[in-house]
Structure formats: C-alpha cells, structure tokens
Write a protein that holds these residues in place. Sequence first.
Motif, short mmCIF file in Angstrom:
data_model
loop_
_atom_site.label_atom_id
_atom_site.label_comp_id
_atom_site.label_asym_id
_atom_site.label_seq_id
_atom_site.Cartn_x
_atom_site.Cartn_y
_atom_site.Cartn_z
N GLU A 104 0.83 -1.21 0.00
CA GLU A 104 0.00 0.00 0.00
C GLU A 104 0.86 1.25 0.00
O GLU A 104 0.63 2.19 -0.75
N ASP A 105 1.90 1.23 0.84
CA ASP A 105 2.74 2.41 1.00
C ASP A 105 3.55 2.69 -0.26
O ASP A 105 3.60 3.80 -0.75
N LYS A 106 4.20 1.63 -0.71
CA LYS A 106 5.21 1.85 -1.74
C LYS A 106 4.65 1.72 -3.16
O LYS A 106 5.10 2.41 -4.07
N GLU A 107 3.71 0.79 -3.37
CA GLU A 107 3.35 0.42 -4.73
C GLU A 107 1.94 0.82 -5.14
O GLU A 107 1.53 0.53 -6.25
N SER A 108 1.19 1.48 -4.25
CA SER A 108 -0.22 1.75 -4.57
C SER A 108 -0.37 2.61 -5.83
O SER A 108 -1.33 2.44 -6.57
N SER A 109 0.61 3.47 -6.06
CA SER A 109 0.51 4.34 -7.24
C SER A 109 0.58 3.54 -8.53
O SER A 109 0.10 3.94 -9.57
N LYS A 110 1.20 2.37 -8.44
CA LYS A 110 1.36 1.56 -9.65
C LYS A 110 0.19 0.63 -9.88
O LYS A 110 0.15 -0.12 -10.82
N LEU A 111 -0.75 0.58 -8.90
CA LEU A 111 -1.86 -0.36 -9.02
C LEU A 111 -3.10 0.30 -9.62
O LEU A 111 -3.32 1.48 -9.46
N SER A 112 -3.91 -0.55 -10.30
CA SER A 112 -5.18 -0.05 -10.82
C SER A 112 -6.17 0.07 -9.68
O SER A 112 -5.92 -0.40 -8.58
N GLU A 113 -7.30 0.62 -9.92
CA GLU A 113 -8.30 0.78 -8.88
C GLU A 113 -8.77 -0.57 -8.35
O GLU A 113 -8.98 -0.78 -7.17
N THR A 114 -8.95 -1.50 -9.34
CA THR A 114 -9.37 -2.84 -8.96
C THR A 114 -8.32 -3.48 -8.05
O THR A 114 -8.65 -4.12 -7.05
N GLY A 115 -7.06 -3.25 -8.46
CA GLY A 115 -5.95 -3.80 -7.63
C GLY A 115 -6.03 -3.29 -6.22
O GLY A 115 -5.90 -4.06 -5.25
N ILE A 116 -6.29 -1.98 -6.08
CA ILE A 116 -6.38 -1.38 -4.74
C ILE A 116 -7.55 -1.97 -3.97
O ILE A 116 -7.44 -2.30 -2.78
N LEU A 117 -8.69 -2.18 -4.70
CA LEU A 117 -9.88 -2.78 -4.09
C LEU A 117 -9.56 -4.18 -3.56
O LEU A 117 -9.91 -4.56 -2.45
#
Lengths: 148, 594
Positions: free
Chosen positions: B388-401
């Motif tokens: 979450e901290d390091k890689e969230s910017s690289k994830l799609s919305e679904t990924g974050i969900l």
Amino acid sequence: MQEDYINIILADDDADDRLFFTDAFEELKINTRVKTFNDGVYLMDYLNTENCVLPNVLFLDLNMPRKSGLECLRELKKFDKFNDIAIAIYSTSASEEDIEKTFIMGANIYIKKPNDFKTLKKVLQEVVTINWQYYTNGLNKDNFLLRL
Amino acid sequence: MPARIFKKSWLIKSIFFISAFIILVIGGTTYKKIEDLSQSSALLTQTYKVNVELEKIFSHLKDAETGQRGFIITNDPIYLDPYNVGRENINSSYAELKVLGKDNIALQNNLRELNILIDKRMEYFEKAFRFSSVGNYNDENFKENFYNGKKLMDTIRVKIKGMIDSENELLRKRQQTYESNLKVTPMFLYMVLLLSLVLMFITYSKIIRDLKKIKAANEQLEIFKESTKQSEIIGQQGNWIWDIEESAFTYSDNLYRLLGEEPQSFTPTLDNFLNFVHPEDVEKLQKDVDKMMINEDLPFIYYRIIQKNGTIRHFKACAKLHRNLDGKKQLLGITTDITNEIEHFKTLEERNLELERNNKELSAFNYVASHDLQEPLRKIQTFLSRLEDKESSKLSETGILYIDRIKNAATRMRLLIDDLLQFSRTNKSDKAFELVDINILLENAKQDLAELISEENAIITSNKLPTINVIPFQIQQLFSNLISNSLKYKSKDRIPEIRIVYSKIKASEEPQISNPKKPYYHKITFTDNGIGFDNEYAENIFVLFNRLHNKDEYSGTGIGLSICKKIVENHQGFIFGSGKPNAGATFTIYLPFI
C-alpha cells in the motif's frame, strides 16, 4: 566515531522479519548500524569474539533454532561486560508466560511484532530512542510490554 | 449390655456364698441342738439312775439293819443273809454311782462322805455282832454302840435324802434347759431356713432376670452376626481374630470364600494363609505380620493372593487390638477384596492419562494457533502495508480494491485467532482465585473500552457490586466482553444504554438455576437497549462460533459469549441470556456466594 551511531543487533531466524527490520531502520532518519544474525548461536559467537562492537540495543526473537532467545538472554546476564546492552524481546506472541519469564530474567522491554509496517517503524523508533538508564529504573512488570 | 450383666454377677456370687454359709450354719446349729437334746435326755436318765441307786443303797442298809436285828433277837444266823447280801449290793450300787457321777464333782464329794458314813455304819454293825455273839446285850458298850449305829443310820438317811434332793434340783434344772431347748431350737431353725429361702428366691429371680437380658442380648448378637455375615459377603470382606497369648487364629466363613475355598475347609494358621499369597508379596506381608506381632497393631496393608484356580485378587487388611471379657488380648482384623476398586482405579487412571494427553494436545494446538498461524498472517499484513505504501501508485483501482479485501480478510482472521486464543486461555487451572472488589474490575473493563464507549456516547449505570473470590482478570474479561457485546449489537435508533444491577439471591428462589451447588448466589444482570434477539436463540448464543447475524452486518467471531460462559463456569456460576428483538437483551450472571 562510535558515538555517532546507535549500534543495533537483531537475532531472528525469520528472513522476512529481518528484512522488515532493516527496511524500517533504513526509512527511519536515525543514525543506526544494524546487524542481524540468523540464530542465537551466531549471535553469541559474535558477541563473544574479542573487540567486537557491542550493541546499544539487542533485539532478541524468542523462538529460534539451535539457541533460543531465552538461552541467549540467560548467557548474556552471566557476564558483566554485557550489562550495558539494552535487551528488547522481539516476538510474535505476547503470552503471559513469556513476558513474565523474560522480565524475571532481566530483559528490558518486550515487543510484540506489529502487524503493519508503519507501526513497526514507530515501535523501533521508540525503542531505539529510549533513555535506557532512565527507563530501566522505572521498569516494572506492567510497563515491560511495550504498548503504543 | 452383656458387660453389665457380667459385672452384676458379683451380686449373685455373694448371694450364693451367703446362702451356702447360712445353710452350713443351719446344719451346724441343728447338729449342736440335737446334740444338746440328746445330752439333756442322757443327763435326765443319769439323774434318775443316781436317785434309784441312792435309794437302793439306803434300802440295802435298811435290809442289813433288819437282818442284824433279827439275828440279835433270834441268834439265828439265817437272819444274817440279808445283811451279807446287803453289804455286797451296797458295794455294787456304790460302784455304779461312782461311774454315774464321774462328771459331777459335788456328787463325788457327797459319795465320798456317804462312803465314810456307810463304812462307819458297817463298823458299828461288826461291833454289834461281836457283842451279840457274846450275848451280852445289856452291856453298856453294846447299848452305846447300838445307839450310835442308829444315830449314824439317821445321818445316812439325812445325807441320802440331801443327795437325792440336790439330784432332784439338778434334775429340775436340766429339765428346764431341756424344755427351753425343745422350744427354741425349732423356732430358730425355722427362722434361719426362712431367711435362706428368701435369699434363694432373690438369687433365683435375679438369675432369671439376667437370663432374660442375656437371652435378649444373645438374640441381638445373633442378628448382628447374621447381618455381619451378609455384609461380609456383600462388602467382600473377611474377618479374622488372632488370640495373641495363645497365638491362635480364627477366620470367618467369608474369608475362606475370598480365598476361593469352602468355609472352614482348612486350619486357620498363618502358614496356611501365606500359601495363598502372591509369591511377590509374601516377603512384604511376612514383614508386615512380624511388625503386627511386635506392635500388636496392623495399619492398612495391601497384597495379592492367588486362588487355587489361578485368579489373582487384591486384598487390603487392617486390624485393631481388643481385650476380651477375660482381659485377654486379641487382634481383630478385617481383610477386604479390593480387586474391583483397583480395577476401577486403573481405568480411571487410564482415562485421566488420556484426558491429560488430550489436554496437552489441545494446548499444543493452541500454541500452534497462537504462534504459527499468527506469523504468516502478520507477514501478509505487513507486506500488504508495504504494498500500500510503496506500490499503490502503480496499481489499478481494482488492484487497490483487491488489496483492501485481502486486508479485511486478514484482519478478520487475526480477530478470529485472537479470540480463539483468548477462549483457549480461559481455563481455571493454575489461575489463582483472589478476594477482590469487583467494582474495580468493572471500572477496568470500562477503561479498556473507553474509546468505544465514548465513540458511541454509551451510558453505563451500575449499583454497588460486592467483593468476591474470583480470578480477577477473567471477571474483568467477562465484563468487558458483555459491554462490548452490547455496544456491538446496539440499536441504530438509540443511544446505547447498559444497566448493571447487583443483588444477592437464594438459589432455591431462582427457577433458572438447576442443581445449584451453593445456597446463595451473587446475581449480576447486564441489560441493554440494543437490537436484542429472539429467546429461541437464548442458548445458542453461548455456543462457540455461533452467530445470529451475518458478519457483514455485525462484526463478530462468535467467540465472545462463549468466553463469557467459560469464565462463569470456571467460577462455578451460571450465565443466562434473554432478549426481545429490537428492544434489548439481558445477560444474567450468578456467581456462588461463599
């Protein structure tokens, strides 16, 4: 030169935990030198070599193969030269039994490994910056377990 | 009772001896009295005889005088015959009298005097004959002599009369004694006989009474004996008696049966008994018996025996010293067949061991759950936070969900593990009971939940709670679980309110409590105004992992109330829940009043 750094040692058999530990210190803006050992035997071998740099704070995992954290603690308390090391128990569980035992054996603080990285960083910062002289004087069974 | 009868026997004994003594006295007295009587009659006869002889002597003297006179007148020697015969007769009578009067000193003295008088008289007779032979009857000397003879004769007459009188006097006295003897003796004998009869009657009635008592006691003993026999058989016991002084044993019938033998089928000796004892136990038993003989006491001993058919039985024996009525020392022993008990004990022990093993496995499992399950979970959570901290910017919305969902699942898993751990740690072994003011425990519980309580603006009221003997942290846990339960299942329409009420109650007046262990209980109720529940589920809510609601609506693991139940049961108490949908729930705790 030694005075500029806080020397920290972690003895833990878990590679992931060692990784989290070193990562956390890297992110913290404190001058630390972190050394890690895979188990109690490596740790004690190192500490018993002559002219080794003794850590300011030693983090001890309890559950380790070959030599457990409790055994290390027992050995450390036998020699006066280790008296100045602040010993932090760093364990997955926080069972009453373990807390009581390590407190009686002379550990300085008991840390339950946190569940997320942010908390870990917070905990480690807290522990490393404690004034041990002052802290140990007021130590009792109730504040032995670190709560944040 | 028998002891009392035997103690009384001295009375009977003394009465017997007194009676025997009295009979002896009667015998002696009777003999003496009869002796006296016969003596009295002998004395009477004697007196009569003396009188007769005295009369005879005088009459012989008179005969002699008459004869002499006849001779003097006629000078015919034929008249001398009575004189000669008289002389002889006087002598024989005198001899007779001497024999008769040998015990009578007065009579003897009189006889002696009489003898002198008779001798003198005879002398005068002789002299008179001398004058008469000369025929000189006018001689002065002859006259004087004759006159003296007459005078002497008078003296003799007086003497004999006096003697007869004194004899008569004696006779009279003797007659009197004889008569009084005759009168008193039967009276006395009769009285004494009566007395001994009375005594005999007392003794007899006493003996009869004692006999009755002994009979009753005997009957009781007989009953007791019979019931002892029965209880011996039922209780698998055998009795034995060891007469210490005679060193003889007596075994009860059932002791033989315990050995697998017919009653009284062999001589009850120690050696015969030892034949049955298990070879491995003989030495120990022998030692115990030796000790018993020295100490005259036998504490509980255990050994095995082998019956003839090869069955091994376990025996337990003990004995106590007893003194019998004769004061002899006896050791009264009881031997019990405890084979069944030992077998039960063994099964119990095995079951206990199994339970212990199971418990150990369970706690090992708990340790695994606490340690080994938590570690990977912690890693998952930590790595998630790193992600979450390091890689969230690289994830799609679904990924974050997805990450969010994984996080929720992991949190839930942690909750479950923590609750499960708590549940398994809630046991009372090695937890100490302490006398504590449970008001403090309630305050601590509220402190633990302070954040949640203030978030919900919850109102918690309570009256004064007592001081009880409890495992403090468990009761605190109980309170905190109940409060958080109420807050968790709060109604969305109301400000949560929890009322805690305490009272002391009598178990018999509380229908909810079945099989109470104590007469009084502390009753604490937690009443809330939450969503409540249908009473249909009143019991289900305490079952582990049992939930009444979907976990999306209300977060919960279904462990909290199970922990409450376990805690209350650890304290020998009861917990009940009742509810009304959309109105609230009440949890009632009963803790024993000690």
